[in-house]
Structure formats: structure tokens, C-alpha cells
Design a protein around this motif. Structure first.
Motif, PDB file in Angstrom:
ATOM      1  N   THR A  38       0.821  -1.221   0.000  1.00 53.07           N
ATOM      2  CA  THR A  38       0.000   0.000   0.000  1.00 53.07           C
ATOM      3  C   THR A  38       0.859   1.278   0.000  1.00 53.07           C
ATOM      4  O   THR A  38       0.364   2.342  -0.330  1.00 53.07           O
TER       5      THR A  38
ATOM      6  N   GLU B 246       4.099   3.616  -1.295  1.00 54.39           N
ATOM      7  CA  GLU B 246       4.930   3.824  -2.486  1.00 54.39           C
ATOM      8  C   GLU B 246       6.383   3.757  -2.068  1.00 54.39           C
ATOM      9  O   GLU B 246       7.002   4.777  -1.755  1.00 54.39           O
TER      10      GLU B 246
ATOM     11  N   ARG C 236       0.330  10.382   3.715  1.00 53.95           N
ATOM     12  CA  ARG C 236      -0.505   9.965   2.581  1.00 53.95           C
ATOM     13  C   ARG C 236      -1.696  10.894   2.404  1.00 53.95           C
ATOM     14  O   ARG C 236      -2.585  10.623   1.625  1.00 53.95           O
TER      15      ARG C 236
ATOM     16  N   ASP D  20      -2.260  12.715  -1.085  1.00 53.40           N
ATOM     17  CA  ASP D  20      -2.348  11.842  -2.245  1.00 53.40           C
ATOM     18  C   ASP D  20      -3.455  12.341  -3.172  1.00 53.40           C
ATOM     19  O   ASP D  20      -4.622  12.373  -2.784  1.00 53.40           O
ATOM     20  N   PRO D  21      -3.113  12.727  -4.403  1.00 52.94           N
ATOM     21  CA  PRO D  21      -4.139  13.294  -5.292  1.00 52.94           C
ATOM     22  C   PRO D  21      -5.251  12.314  -5.622  1.00 52.94           C
ATOM     23  O   PRO D  21      -6.381  12.707  -5.891  1.00 52.94           O
ATOM     24  N   LYS D  22      -4.943  10.996  -5.569  1.00 57.68           N
ATOM     25  CA  LYS D  22      -5.967  10.006  -5.930  1.00 57.68           C
ATOM     26  C   LYS D  22      -6.894   9.674  -4.773  1.00 57.68           C
ATOM     27  O   LYS D  22      -7.901   8.995  -4.946  1.00 57.68           O
ATOM     28  N   LYS D  23      -6.563  10.115  -3.573  1.00 59.21           N
ATOM     29  CA  LYS D  23      -7.383   9.849  -2.384  1.00 59.21           C
ATOM     30  C   LYS D  23      -7.768   8.369  -2.284  1.00 59.21           C
ATOM     31  O   LYS D  23      -8.941   8.009  -2.167  1.00 59.21           O
ATOM     32  N   ALA D  24      -6.757   7.522  -2.329  1.00 61.76           N
ATOM     33  CA  ALA D  24      -7.012   6.076  -2.389  1.00 61.76           C
ATOM     34  C   ALA D  24      -7.328   5.455  -1.025  1.00 61.76           C
ATOM     35  O   ALA D  24      -7.779   4.318  -0.949  1.00 61.76           O
TER      36      ALA D  24
ATOM     37  N   THR E 174       2.287   8.860  -1.906  1.00 62.07           N
ATOM     38  CA  THR E 174       0.956   8.444  -2.383  1.00 62.07           C
ATOM     39  C   THR E 174       0.571   7.144  -1.692  1.00 62.07           C
ATOM     40  O   THR E 174       1.352   6.562  -0.953  1.00 62.07           O
ATOM     41  N   TYR E 175      -0.634   6.681  -1.940  1.00 66.65           N
ATOM     42  CA  TYR E 175      -1.171   5.519  -1.258  1.00 66.65           C
ATOM     43  C   TYR E 175      -1.838   4.616  -2.282  1.00 66.65           C
ATOM     44  O   TYR E 175      -2.467   5.099  -3.226  1.00 66.65           O
ATOM     45  N   LYS E 176      -1.676   3.311  -2.082  1.00 69.77           N
ATOM     46  CA  LYS E 176      -2.326   2.375  -3.006  1.00 69.77           C
ATOM     47  C   LYS E 176      -3.216   1.450  -2.196  1.00 69.77           C
ATOM     48  O   LYS E 176      -2.811   1.002  -1.117  1.00 69.77           O
TER      49      LYS E 176
END
Ligand SMILES: Nc1nc2c(ncn2[C@@H]2O[C@H](COP(=O)(O)OP(=O)(O)OP(=O)(O)O)[C@@H](O)[C@H]2O)c(=O)[nH]1
Ligand SMILES: [Mg+2]
Length: 245
Positions: free
Chosen positions: A93, A95, A118, A121-125, A197-199
Motif C-alpha cells: 500500500t 509507495e 498519505r 495523495d491526489p488520488k485519495k485512495a 501516495t497511497y495504493k
């Protein structure tokens, strides 16, 4: 506190992360531009994680059969030889390509701890429950300990070995991450953030028990405020004032 990097010890706790661990450790091995050791502390996984780690030639594998995220990290840190410790989850999760940024920043500003936040993080994952819980915890932590962190629950951090050896850490599970911040804040050690970022998790199950961890984290924050010496001092002056004629 950390102006020179002798060695970075990366400590990774794993519990059934067979689908995630290989990418994490190979990326760290490839990207981390400092002298390093990669320590995987496994809680006796039964999904093949141990075999995958053994097959890599560059990881040190430690089996820690006692349950708990904090226990695993503490065990890993005990075995670490570097003067900087990077802790990160083995769950895919984080990066981990950003690992150099943490260490670079540590050296640049002589920090005691650098945390990868996190929250930008632009994707707000991050899941909504984790996001809200994290924000509430972070608000209370920042408020009571006069800090400006945005993500107290990040598990991706670079820490000075010398400093972490000076603080007492007893939390065995997820509250370990918060206890570390409480102790650093109380002792006046510096903590700064860099964005990452976050995945979302792709393989395996979360080990986070939200309610149990929430209670433990809040009690860690509030217990930290009850400094025994401060209480003793307050008691003394209370009695003194009452006994005054
Ligand atoms: N050795 C060991 N590792 C653990 C234990 N519990 C959790 N971990 C590992 O610690 C890391 C953090 O646990 P996660 O389940 O990802 O918890 P989380 O990050 O709050 O939850 P996610 O949202 O699913 O990522 C992962 O790499 C886990 O495999 C444990 O009891 N022993
Ligand atoms: Mg995780």
C-alpha cells in the motif's frame, strides 16, 4: 540528529503478504541508494510469504511468532544494524519508491524522524473509514502534543537509531506507531513529513481491527498526557496550597 548515513536498516513486518512482499522488497533493493539491509519480520505466515522472502538473496528473515504489529517492528529494530531505521509495511500500500526521499530529508534537516504522509495523495485512495479515523486521531495528537502532523498512522517512516533507543515503547500492536510519536513529542525530538501516495491493498486481508486499535491509540494519546512526574508535582503543590494557614 542524523547528519550521516552509515547504513539504512529497512524493517518490514509481514503476516500473510505473499502477493505483496516481493514487489516491495525488490523495489527497495533496487531504489534505495544508501548502504542497506532489508529485514523482514514475519509472524509465521502460512501463505508462502516466508518462502518468497527466503528465495530473495538480499533479505534477512526473522520469524516472530508473537502476534502484533508493534512486537514485530520492535523485534526487527532490535536486529537492525543501521544508524537509520526505515519502517514500512509489506502490504503493497505504500509507495516504497519514495524511500530515498525519507532518508534524504532526514540528512538534509538533521531530523529525528521523517514520516511519509498519505494525506496529500491526489488520488485519495485511502478508505473513508481509515481516512476519518486517522484525521480524528491526528487532530487530538497534534492538539495535545503541539505538533503539525497530517498522518499519524503512516507506517512509512525513517527514524534515527540513536533516538529510538532512548524512548520506551511498550505497545504491542497498531498503537505502537502512535506511542512512538507521543514519546518523541514528549522528549522534544523532531518529526517532519514528506508527501507520498497511497495504493489500496490488492492481495490479502487487513490485520487492522478498527475498534480495538482505535481504543488502544486513544488511550496511548491520553496516557501520554499523564506524565507521572507532572502529576506528582501537581499533587505536591495541591497539598501545599491546602495546608497553607
Ligand atoms: N509479523 C507480523 N506482521 C504483522 C502483524 N500484523 C500486521 N502485520 C503486518 O504489518 C503491516 C500492517 O498491517 P496491515 O494489515 O496492512 O494494517 P493496515 O496498514 O492498518 O491495514 P490496510 O488498510 O489493510 O493496509 C502489514 O505488512 C502486515 O502484514 C503481526 O501480528 N505480525
Ligand atoms: Mg497496510
Amino acid at each position: 540528529m542524523t547528519s550521516k548515513v552509515e547504513m539504512v536498516s529497512v524493517v518490514i513486518p509481514t503476516l500473510n503478504e505473499a502477493g505483496n512482499i516481493l514487489e516491495a522488497v525488490t523495489t527497495i533493493e533496487k531504489e534505495l541508494a544508501y548502504p542497506k539491509e532489508i529485514i523482514v519480520v514475519d509472524g509465521n505466515s502460512n501463505d508462502g510469504t516466508i518462502e518468497i522472502v527466503k528465495d530473495t538473496t538480499f533479505c534477512r528473515l526473522i520469524i516472530e511468532p508473537r502476534r502484533g504489529y508493534g512486537i514485530a517492528l520492535k523485534t526487527g529494530m532490535k536486529h537492525a544494524k543501521g544508524n537509520i531505521i526505515v519502517m514500512v509495511d509489506g502490504d503493497g500500500t505504500y509507495e516504497v519508491r519514495h524511500i530515498n526521499r525519507l532518508v534524504d530529508r532526514m540528512v538534509e534537516i538533521d531530523a529525528d524522524m521523517v514520516l511519509a504522509t498519505r494525506m496529500y495523495d491526489p488520488k485519495k485512495a485511502m478508505g473513508i473509514m481509515n481516512f476519518v479515523g486517522n484525521k480524528v486521531i491526528t487532530f487530538f495528537f497534534d492538539f495535545f502534543y503541539s505538533q503539525f502532523l497530517s498522518d499519524t498512522q503512516t507506517g512509512f517512516r525513517a527514524i534515527s537509531r540513536e533516538v529510538i533507543d532512548k524512548v520506551e515503547l511498550n505497545e504491542g500492536d497498531m498503537a505502537f506507531a502512535t506511542e512512538m510519536l507521543v514519546q518523541f513529542a514528549k522528549e522534544g525530538y523532531s518529526m517532519v513529513e514528506i508527501p507520498t501516495t497511497y495504493k489500496a491493498r490488492k492481495y490479502g486481508k487487513t490485520k487492522l481491527k478498527k475498534f480495538k486499535s482505535g481504543v488502544e491509540i486513544f488511550s496511548t494519546i491520553f496516557r501520554g498526557l499523564l506524565d507521572a512526574d507532572e502529576i506528582r508535582k501537581a499533587e505536591k503543590s495541591w497539598f501545599k496550597n491546602r495546608l497553607r494557614p
